[in-house]
Motif scaffolding. Sequence first.
Motif, PDB file in Angstrom:
ATOM      1  N   GLN A  28      47.177  36.750  32.203  1.00  0.00           N
ATOM      2  CA  GLN A  28      45.799  37.071  31.836  1.00  0.00           C
ATOM      3  C   GLN A  28      45.197  36.081  30.856  1.00  0.00           C
ATOM      4  N   TYR A  34      51.530  38.522  36.271  1.00  0.00           N
ATOM      5  CA  TYR A  34      50.185  38.012  36.009  1.00  0.00           C
ATOM      6  C   TYR A  34      50.195  37.125  34.765  1.00  0.00           C
ATOM      7  N   SER A  45      47.116  36.371  40.248  1.00  0.00           N
ATOM      8  CA  SER A  45      48.412  37.029  40.234  1.00  0.00           C
ATOM      9  C   SER A  45      49.472  35.950  40.387  1.00  0.00           C
ATOM     10  N   MET A  63      44.932  42.153  39.699  1.00  0.00           N
ATOM     11  CA  MET A  63      45.766  41.291  38.865  1.00  0.00           C
ATOM     12  C   MET A  63      47.190  41.181  39.391  1.00  0.00           C
TER      13      MET A  63
END
Length: 173
Positions: free
Chosen positions: A108, A106, A115, A155
Motif C-alpha cells: 500500500q 499487497y 496486488s 488490493m
Amino acid sequence: MHILTVIDHPSPASFTHAAAARFAEGAQSAGHSVEFADLHAEGFDPVWRLADYEDYPDGLPDSIRTEQARIERCDALCMAFPLYWFGMPAMTKGWFDKVWTYGWAYDQINDPNLSLLKDRIGVFLLPAGANRENWVPYGWEEAMNNLWGTGMMGMFGLQDKRIHYLSGTGGSD
C-alpha cells in the motif's frame, strides 16, 4: 480451476456451511477442484498477539505460511461467512489481518492499487438475517461493496469480484 473455499461458522449444520457446500458442488460439477478451509474446525487463531507483531514482517508462523500457500494454489477464492452487524465475524477479520500480509499480498505504500499476488476470482457468500430492503435504502450494501469489493478484494488481486448477500435467512447463520 482450483477454488479455495474459506468457511467461518462454528456449526457445520449452519446455513453458511450449506451455502458453501452447494457452491462447491456446483464448482465441482463444472469440473473445478475445491479445497475447504473451515476456520473453526481447523482451530484458526484470529487474534493478533504481541508475539505475532514482534515476528512480523521478518518471520511468520508456520500456520500463516500454510494459509498463504493455500491462497497461492488457488485460482479463485470463495469466502463464506455470516453478515454480523454489517461486517464480517471476528474470525474472518482475523484471518484477513493475519494471512494477507503487507509485502506478501499487497504494497500500500508504493502502489495501493497493486496486488502482489496473481489475479483471482473472488466470491463472498454472506448469509444475513435481515432482508436487503432493510439496509439498501441506507447505503449500507453500497458501503460494504466498496469496503470489501474495491478495498480488500481489489488490493488482494481479486479482479473478478462477486458479493452475494443471502438475505432473509431468519438469522445470521
